[in-house]
Design a protein around this motif. Structure first.
Motif, PDB file in Angstrom:
ATOM      1  N   GLU A 273       0.930  -1.461   0.038  1.00 54.65           N
ATOM      2  CA  GLU A 273      -0.230   0.000  -0.350  1.00 54.65           C
ATOM      3  C   GLU A 273       0.951   1.210   0.175  1.00 54.65           C
ATOM      4  OE1 GLU A 273      -3.366   2.025   2.766  1.00 54.65           O
ATOM      5  OE2 GLU A 273      -1.621   1.596   3.366  1.00 54.65           O
ATOM      6  N   ALA A 274       2.179   1.126   0.533  1.00 58.04           N
ATOM      7  CA  ALA A 274       2.989   2.359   0.449  1.00 58.04           C
ATOM      8  C   ALA A 274       3.199   2.975  -0.844  1.00 58.04           C
ATOM      9  CB  ALA A 274       4.267   1.934   0.984  1.00 58.04           C
ATOM     10  N   ALA A 275       3.506   4.346  -0.775  1.00 57.46           N
ATOM     11  CA  ALA A 275       3.366   5.103  -2.136  1.00 57.46           C
ATOM     12  C   ALA A 275       4.396   4.313  -3.183  1.00 57.46           C
ATOM     13  CB  ALA A 275       3.779   6.605  -1.749  1.00 57.46           C
ATOM     14  N   ASP A 276       3.968   4.058  -4.160  1.00 59.72           N
ATOM     15  CA  ASP A 276       4.781   3.718  -5.407  1.00 59.72           C
ATOM     16  C   ASP A 276       5.188   2.186  -5.321  1.00 59.72           C
ATOM     17  OD1 ASP A 276       4.601   6.132  -6.687  1.00 59.72           O
ATOM     18  OD2 ASP A 276       6.329   6.964  -5.510  1.00 59.72           O
ATOM     19  N   ASN A 277       5.146   1.498  -4.102  1.00 61.42           N
ATOM     20  CA  ASN A 277       5.529   0.277  -4.003  1.00 61.42           C
ATOM     21  C   ASN A 277       5.181  -0.845  -4.922  1.00 61.42           C
ATOM     22  OD1 ASN A 277       7.463   0.714  -2.302  1.00 61.42           O
ATOM     23  ND2 ASN A 277       6.449   0.070  -0.341  1.00 61.42           N
ATOM     24  N   PHE A 278       3.758  -0.568  -5.059  1.00 60.92           N
ATOM     25  CA  PHE A 278       2.846  -1.633  -6.126  1.00 60.92           C
ATOM     26  C   PHE A 278       3.459  -1.141  -7.583  1.00 60.92           C
ATOM     27  CE2 PHE A 278      -0.139  -2.382  -9.182  1.00 60.92           C
ATOM     28  CZ  PHE A 278      -0.651  -4.034  -8.943  1.00 60.92           C
ATOM     29  N   SER A 279       3.485   0.084  -7.804  1.00 60.50           N
ATOM     30  CA  SER A 279       3.889   0.348  -9.251  1.00 60.50           C
ATOM     31  C   SER A 279       5.297   0.282  -9.583  1.00 60.50           C
ATOM     32  CB  SER A 279       3.478   2.018  -9.356  1.00 60.50           C
ATOM     33  OG  SER A 279       4.328   2.909  -8.366  1.00 60.50           O
TER      34      SER A 279
END
Length: 554
Positions: A273-279
């Protein structure tokens, strides 16, 4: 004069003193910055990004560095070759104009380089690992070794040992802020994992592979266990800032602790969920991370309610952040049946030959019976939660206007927690709260309530309603309230302890009704507006009531 077997001492000192000086220099090194316009691939086997193509900017960076060709020639095979190239400009017959760190074919690189020196290693930027990468490109073996030694020295922090895995969780928060050798080593580990984009490929560099093995050990020792990470803001932020390769180091280590595999699944959900970790991860990387989960060891709540919902989200939206759980519904069904099977059923399932192919290539991990290190000591792990006098007074004022039999409850604030009112255990959120009914002035209650973590509920999705209907086995837990005067010292008063075998639905609390005796309120206290403080005086310390929730081992 007596010469040293390797080199005359005065000559060696003289050469080393030439760095950055004009004296006797016969060339200059000009730095140019390489930039990359194309997309980067984050799905490599090591979890690190690779650039596909790059362009070289003709603009220079910083001031040219005076250099000495007779030193460069023997310090770097790359620069020795460059020194043979003809001068490119009319005014630069003695100027080394080729970019000092033009990218070697087949190697992902993105910054210009300059020769290594002891002074360079002490500078905050570029980091030592970046200098090491540049030195490797320039084929400066001595500098590469010096940089590796510098990183190793920082990791060991002047001889400090990593905290043993059994005690890391209890002291991880203190380590993260204290000015100790262990804290310095932890800081060095986190800094190393922040620059994975300039790591060499461990498969091609045995020395760095050994360094990385030590770094992984120290990363695991610093973060300690899933409960330490999920219940402490500092460790939580550090975990979410890790690159995929760092999280992978935690999930594949037997020394990383937890109370339940469910908490490990939640940890991965929080990281995603942390910013940019999925992307910043591709499908293959997410599958690999999910493949490290020992799913069959999850709690019944996760096996029956959480994992099926996560798998359904992935099936519907694999390219959306809420679809991060790269496990098929069929695989979840197989894992759940395997976890609930008797010994005879387990033998039949594995002997049939139909189960294993459905779980490939992660059969051994998802069905693993090898336990993580249990992070709850025999005495349990205690989390304070506080309730202010101001909050009590506001609730009492509201209660006064309500009908007889009405009640108030106040959830405590957990100091230093990522979610201020909740403690994470078994992959779920647990909140301690106080409770009092109107007209019952002699005693109040202390309870704990369970909820599905926000990161799993994903408001707006239909499956969230199904997940909120889940039930869970109530863990071994003790609720206490601090009492006693300042002169006599604080003492813990046990308010309630759960009994084995209890269950609870989401949003439902369990605890002790009337377990906290309250003091009678005098007429003068009523008139002066101090009735609430007088009633709770036995538990008030510094304007708040301090309570504690202790998680006990299963």
């Amino acid at each position: 004069m007596q010469a040293h077997a390797a080199c005359n001492v005065r000559v060696a000192e003289g050469i080393s003193s030439l760095f950055g000086k004009e004296a006797n220099s016969d060339c200059r090194i000009v730095f140019r910055l390489e930039h990359h316009d194309n997309e980067r691939d984050y799905g490599t086997q090591s979890g690190r990004k690779r650039e596909r193509e790059d362009d070289v900017d003709n603009s220079t960076v910083g001031e040219p560095l005076p250099a000495h060709s007779f030193v460069l020639r023997f310090a770097s095979d790359k620069l020795a070759a460059q020194l043979e190239w003809p001068a490119k400009t009319a005014t630069g017959a003695n100027e080394q104009e080729r970019p000092a760190a033009k990218k070697a074919k087949g190697k992902g690189r993105k910054a210009a380089a300059k020769p290594c020196a002891a002074e360079e290693q002490q500078r905050p930027s570029p980091p030592v690992v970046e200098v090491r990468r540049q030195a490797a490109y320039l084929q400066m073996e001595g500098c590469v070794e010096a940089c590796a030694a510098a990183v190793r020295e920082k990791l060991t922090a002047a001889g400090a040992e990593a905290v043993p895995a059994g005690t890391a969780a209890a002291s991880a928060t203190a380590q993260s802020v204290a000015q100790t050798p262990a804290a310095a080593a932890a800081k060095a580990v986190l800094e190393l994992y922040r620059c994975t984009d300039v790591w060499p490929d461990p498969a091609d560099d045995a020395a760095f592979a050994a360094l990385l093995t030590e770094a992984k050990r120290r990363l695991v020792a610093h973060l300690g266990d899933a409960l330490a990470v999920l219940n402490d803001q500092t460790l939580y932020d550090q975990m979410r800032a890790l690159p995929a390769v760092g999280l992978e180091a935690l999930l594949e280590s037997d020394d990383f602790g937890t109370d339940s595999e469910s908490s490990v699944v939640l940890l991965l959900a929080e990281w995603m969920e942390a910013a940019d970790n999925f992307s910043r991860t591709d499908a293959a990387t997410r599958r690999r991370l999910c493949g490290l989960l020992r799913l069959a060891q999850c709690s019944k709540t996760y096996l029956a309610w959480v994992l099926p919902v996560l798998a359904a989200r992935h099936l519907k939206s694999p390219q959306q952040p809420h679809g991060w759980f790269a496990v098929s519904p069929e695989a979840v069904t197989c894992v759940s049946n395997f976890a609930a099977a008797t010994e005879e059923e387990t033998q039949a399932l594995t002997a049939s030959g139909d189960l294993v192919p459905l779980l490939q290539p992660y059969t051994d991990t998802w069905l693993s019976t090898k336990r993580w290190r249990q992070c709850l000591p025999a005495a349990g792990r205690t989390f304070d939660f506080n309730i202010s006098l101001t909050a009590l007074e506001q609730q009492e004022q509201t209660l006064a206007s309500m009908a007889p039999g009405s009640a108030w409850w106040i959830t405590g604030v957990v100091p230093g927690a990522p979610t201020s009112g909740r403690v994470v255990a078994l992959g779920l959120d647990w909140s301690g709260f106080l409770h009092r009914k109107k007209g019952q002035d002699a005693a109040a209650g202390c309870f704990a309530i369970v909820n599905m973590p926000r990161v799993l509920r994903q408001p707006g999705l239909d499956e969230a309603r199904l997940m909120s209907a889940a039930v869970t086995a109530f863990p071994r837990m003790r609720l206490t309230v601090y009492s006693g005067s300042a002169a006599g010292g604080e003492q813990r008063k046990k308010a309630w302890e759960s009994k084995p075998g209890g269950v609870s639905s989401m949003g439902v609390g369990r605890g002790g009704k009337g377990c906290l005796p309250l003091l009678p309120v005098s007429a003068s206290a009523q008139q002066s507006g101090g009735a609430v403080a007088a009633r709770w005086a036995a538990y008030l310390h510094g304007g708040q009531i301090r309570c504690a929730l202790t998680l006990l081992p299963p």
